[in-house]
Design a protein around this motif. Structure first.
Motif, PDB file in Angstrom:
ATOM      1  N   SER A 108       0.840  -1.189   0.000  1.00 58.83           N
ATOM      2  CA  SER A 108       0.000   0.000   0.000  1.00 58.83           C
ATOM      3  C   SER A 108       0.887   1.255   0.000  1.00 58.83           C
ATOM      4  N   ALA A 112       4.632   1.928   2.947  1.00 62.19           N
ATOM      5  CA  ALA A 112       4.264   0.656   3.585  1.00 62.19           C
ATOM      6  C   ALA A 112       5.331  -0.401   3.341  1.00 62.19           C
ATOM      7  N   SER A 261       3.089   6.183  -7.328  1.00 64.81           N
ATOM      8  CA  SER A 261       2.735   7.529  -6.869  1.00 64.81           C
ATOM      9  C   SER A 261       3.439   8.616  -7.663  1.00 64.81           C
ATOM     10  N   ILE A 266      -0.005   9.065  -9.386  1.00 60.93           N
ATOM     11  CA  ILE A 266      -1.288   8.633  -8.829  1.00 60.93           C
ATOM     12  C   ILE A 266      -1.105   8.134  -7.389  1.00 60.93           C
ATOM     13  N   SER A 267      -0.687   9.051  -6.522  1.00 61.59           N
ATOM     14  CA  SER A 267      -0.473   8.692  -5.116  1.00 61.59           C
ATOM     15  C   SER A 267      -1.762   8.229  -4.449  1.00 61.59           C
ATOM     16  N   GLY A 268      -2.906   8.634  -4.990  1.00 61.01           N
ATOM     17  CA  GLY A 268      -4.188   8.253  -4.398  1.00 61.01           C
ATOM     18  C   GLY A 268      -4.528   6.780  -4.515  1.00 61.01           C
ATOM     19  N   VAL A 269      -3.844   6.039  -5.394  1.00 60.91           N
ATOM     20  CA  VAL A 269      -4.154   4.605  -5.488  1.00 60.91           C
ATOM     21  C   VAL A 269      -3.370   3.777  -4.484  1.00 60.91           C
ATOM     22  N   ARG A 270      -2.321   4.354  -3.888  1.00 62.19           N
ATOM     23  CA  ARG A 270      -1.513   3.651  -2.886  1.00 62.19           C
ATOM     24  C   ARG A 270      -0.984   2.330  -3.420  1.00 62.19           C
ATOM     25  N   GLY A 293      -3.603  -4.343   1.883  1.00 61.17           N
ATOM     26  CA  GLY A 293      -3.419  -4.796   0.508  1.00 61.17           C
ATOM     27  C   GLY A 293      -3.888  -3.756  -0.490  1.00 61.17           C
ATOM     28  N   ILE A 298      -7.849  -2.452  -8.125  1.00 53.93           N
ATOM     29  CA  ILE A 298      -6.747  -1.532  -8.427  1.00 53.93           C
ATOM     30  C   ILE A 298      -5.585  -2.307  -9.053  1.00 53.93           C
TER      31      ILE A 298
ATOM     32  N   THR B  69      -9.476  12.087  -6.994  1.00 55.26           N
ATOM     33  CA  THR B  69      -9.089  10.810  -6.386  1.00 55.26           C
ATOM     34  C   THR B  69      -7.664  10.410  -6.758  1.00 55.26           C
ATOM     35  N   GLN B  70      -7.000  11.254  -7.549  1.00 59.73           N
ATOM     36  CA  GLN B  70      -5.674  10.914  -8.069  1.00 59.73           C
ATOM     37  C   GLN B  70      -4.570  11.046  -7.022  1.00 59.73           C
ATOM     38  N   TYR B  71      -4.720  11.998  -6.104  1.00 58.85           N
ATOM     39  CA  TYR B  71      -3.582  12.401  -5.265  1.00 58.85           C
ATOM     40  C   TYR B  71      -3.711  11.971  -3.805  1.00 58.85           C
ATOM     41  N   TYR B  72      -2.711  12.357  -3.023  1.00 56.42           N
ATOM     42  CA  TYR B  72      -2.736  12.119  -1.576  1.00 56.42           C
ATOM     43  C   TYR B  72      -4.046  12.637  -0.984  1.00 56.42           C
ATOM     44  N   TYR B  73      -4.490  12.004   0.066  1.00 55.75           N
ATOM     45  CA  TYR B  73      -5.804  12.297   0.639  1.00 55.75           C
ATOM     46  C   TYR B  73      -5.775  11.859   2.099  1.00 55.75           C
ATOM     47  N   PHE B 291       0.119   3.521   5.949  1.00 56.83           N
ATOM     48  CA  PHE B 291       0.674   2.223   5.547  1.00 56.83           C
ATOM     49  C   PHE B 291      -0.400   1.252   5.057  1.00 56.83           C
ATOM     50  N   PRO B 295      -7.867   3.230  -0.840  1.00 56.82           N
ATOM     51  CA  PRO B 295      -7.591   4.225  -1.881  1.00 56.82           C
ATOM     52  C   PRO B 295      -8.720   5.240  -2.043  1.00 56.82           C
ATOM     53  N   SER B 296      -8.319   6.439  -2.408  1.00 56.18           N
ATOM     54  CA  SER B 296      -9.242   7.554  -2.557  1.00 56.18           C
ATOM     55  C   SER B 296     -10.414   7.208  -3.478  1.00 56.18           C
TER      56      SER B 296
END
Lengths: 421, 421
Positions: A108, A112, A261, A266-270, A293, A298, B69-73, B291, B295-296
């Motif tokens: 993630s 992580a 990221s 696309i940091s939002g997808v982790r 996970g 995703i 939803t793309q970025y840090y959140y 961690f 996801p956003s």
């Protein structure tokens, strides 16, 4: 009533600069419509906003929620995703050297992945080495949950105005290691960040080999953090991935990190990725990713994104490189016109820039004073001291925001500096 | 070479039955086309496959990948999602009692929520209490990363053929607590699973209050695990959520868990929810979910799903309840025709069934012998001993697979039992 565990207390007490300040900024961000006056311009948080329309369309078109993504799955990496990653990383990082999907773990985010390295290979109080200045959030990654420390290897006094200053040799690593031992630390490994953050410095093959041999000599881990591997945009900039040097990887204590990221913005997808030979890490994380996970839908979507070579080679990467280059060049020109020295690096999302000529003296206190003036002007940039730099006056300035935001941020910067000159 | 930390070794050494066996099953699942003969029929893993076409369409239509939803959140819960959850849980669990979105944390599944409870409130070696039989994966949730134990409170000898057997009173809890102390355990809390897993037992208000007062008396945590809250399908079955009893929640050591894996049948999205008054848990997890954040794009999608009241009230829940009821009733009838006693519970995805009449004697060894015969016949069901039950011969049998799978599984079950009768 206090009912927190000893380790929970460690979590609560850790207040790293970038998290604390970043949170303040994120809650009050500039928006040309809803928050134009008092919102922060973000030259701090490392996000690439230059290809929004391209990447969002691609990811959206790749999301498929169906019975194949509805249920329990392999949290640490579905086979189709690991196969796709193996091909992708082999072609784009490893210079065609084959990679083994069985050595890939999906986490993630890269944070992580590091947290899990700290858990699996170190106990509370142990430490990892890093050269400074560096992306100091790694201190949070190893410390927040696992209580592991980072020991800083500072370079001797040197001219930080050239990128060469951020090279390293065997002697520097050995000296740092010995220092850490002398101070009673239990050293478990070393982080090697390439491309450098904040410097953008690209390490060459010799440096990677030096770091690897150093780690093997002391039987400690070496973690190659390559999260900006595909954000290298200079025409003559050459990035060398540890994945391209098989002899670095044929032991159980070398680990390579990459993620979505930065290079896909696309940091939002982790989603972080680890390539490792360590059976223990692979087995441990196959269990521990149950607590974090990357969702099945995703994983499938990202597998599609990185398997579309036509889109990667003809749409995304060329556009991203061109826009990174343009934005970097524009920011560099404007900073230079203010008499600010910028490193010549052509990688990453930021320029490491020397603002010390606008400071009375090169001290941490003066650097923080300037930082706070910038913050009051609603401009967020990372001061070098937060990155454990000791050549005070350097700031990490992100150049990957939208054009109008960059422009407005530069105006705010000029406004603050003008009052000081 | 061994290079694993002491706690990493704990992670590697933990091999819980349901994970080990579940993994074997997942890698060799029955599929009518690709693996019809030798694939496992899954009567073990708790997944609800009855509404695939409805839920997949809804989630797919709710996924929107865009700059929002793309970025840090906020990893631990975006405000829009926490607001939606607050309304949803208030209406459907709390009987209209208002809930506070600021007391909600979103985690990567309920397992992660429990892992974070173990981290924040217990140190390695501490323990939590549970009544048996129970969903023993909680042992993994608290132990795998955090090294925390579970102490089992067994009921005195009793007739487990009635659901009443799975009630509890103050005396039982006090006796268990004292036993744990006598054995040198440092007791940090108690898990109360409602609806019960594997029994399907619904606790009443009195029992919830007893558990809460017990915890407060000893200044320990009480965790109400309500992950099957909205999978209660009997016409006369009444579920009482701890969220509907405000006096249970007005202290820092009560925590309520719910998630999307069961009641929406979407374990692949990894989304658990915690409602808590604990400022420490809220603050700690706001950091630690870095961690393992949901996801956003998933948070936004789920917010849309639970905000569509028309779909929930007129499509999803009525259909799901009807199908749960039908499948349960069919499975119960078939099991009963084999002379197997089934609990009358009308909640969850499984029937806890007494197969002991097909065993020579009621011992763990005989139960495992039967388990292994079923496994050899490619039928996976959870033996009660894996759920820490001591009335050997009980099995947890999932009834929420597709119809043809249920039919085939029952044939395999009948085949094995026939040879024994």
């Amino acid at each position: 009533m206090n009912c927190v565990s000893a380790r929970g207390r460690v979590t609560l007490d850790m207040m790293p600069f970038m998290s604390v300040e970043g949170t303040v900024v994120l809650l009050d961000m500039y928006d040309e419509h809803s928050n134009p006056e008092t919102g922060f311009i973000n030259f701090g948080i490392a996000e690439n906003c230059l290809c929004e329309e391209i990447i969002c369309k691609k990811v959206q078109g790749s999301l498929a929620f169906n019975p194949g993504t509805q249920y329990y799955y392999a949290y640490g990496g579905k086979l189709n995703f690991r196969n796709a990653l193996s091909d992708f990383l082999s072609e784009r990082l490893a210079k065609g050297k084959p990679l083994d999907p069985e050595k890939i773990v999906v986490t993630s985010g890269v944070g992580a992945a590091i947290d899990l390295i700290a858990h699996m290979f170190a106990d509370s109080g142990d430490c990892f080495l890093t050269l400074t200045p560096f992306y100091s959030a790694i201190e949070m990654d190893v410390g927040l949950r696992s209580g592991v420390k980072v020991y800083h290897i500072h370079r001797p006094d040197h001219d930080t105005n050239t990128l060469k200053a951020f090279s390293f040799d065997e002697e520097l690593l050995e000296r740092g290691y010995q220092e850490a031992l002398d101070k009673g630390h239990n050293v478990k490994g070393i982080f090697v960040i390439n491309p450098g953050n904040p410097t953008g410095k690209l390490l060459n093959r010799d440096e990677l080999v030096i770091a690897s041999k150093f780690a093997q000599r002391h039987d400690i881990h070496v973690i190659f953090d390559e999260i900006y591997a595909l954000s290298v945009f200079g025409d003559d900039a050459e990035f060398t991935s540890a994945l391209s040097i098989p002899e670095l990887l044929n032991n159980d204590k070398s680990h390579v990190l990459w993620g979505f990221s930065k290079d896909f913005g696309i940091s939002g997808v982790r989603c972080g990725v680890v390539y490792t030979n360590s059976a223990e890490y692979l087995e441990g994380t196959s269990k521990l990713t149950y607590f974090g996970g990357v969702p099945s839908v995703i994983q499938d979507a990202l597998a599609r994104v990185i398997s579309d070579k036509d889109w990667l080679d003809n749409v995304y990467f060329p556009t991203n490189y061109r826009r990174l280059k343009e934005s970097h060049s524009y920011m560099e020109k404007r900073l230079t016109s203010l008499g600010i020295t910028c490193h010549a690096a052509k990688s990453g999302f930021f320029i490491y820039a020397n603002l010390s000529k606008y400071m009375k003296e090169q001290t941490e206190a003066e650097e923080m004073k300037l930082y706070n003036e910038l913050k009051a002007a609603k401009l967020y940039m990372i001061p070098g001291s937060a990155l454990r730099g000791r050549d005070y006056g350097w700031f990490r300035i992100t150049f990957t925001s939208q054009k109008n935001t960059v422009e407005l941020g530069l105006q705010r910067l000029e406004g603050v500096l003008k009052k000081r000159s």
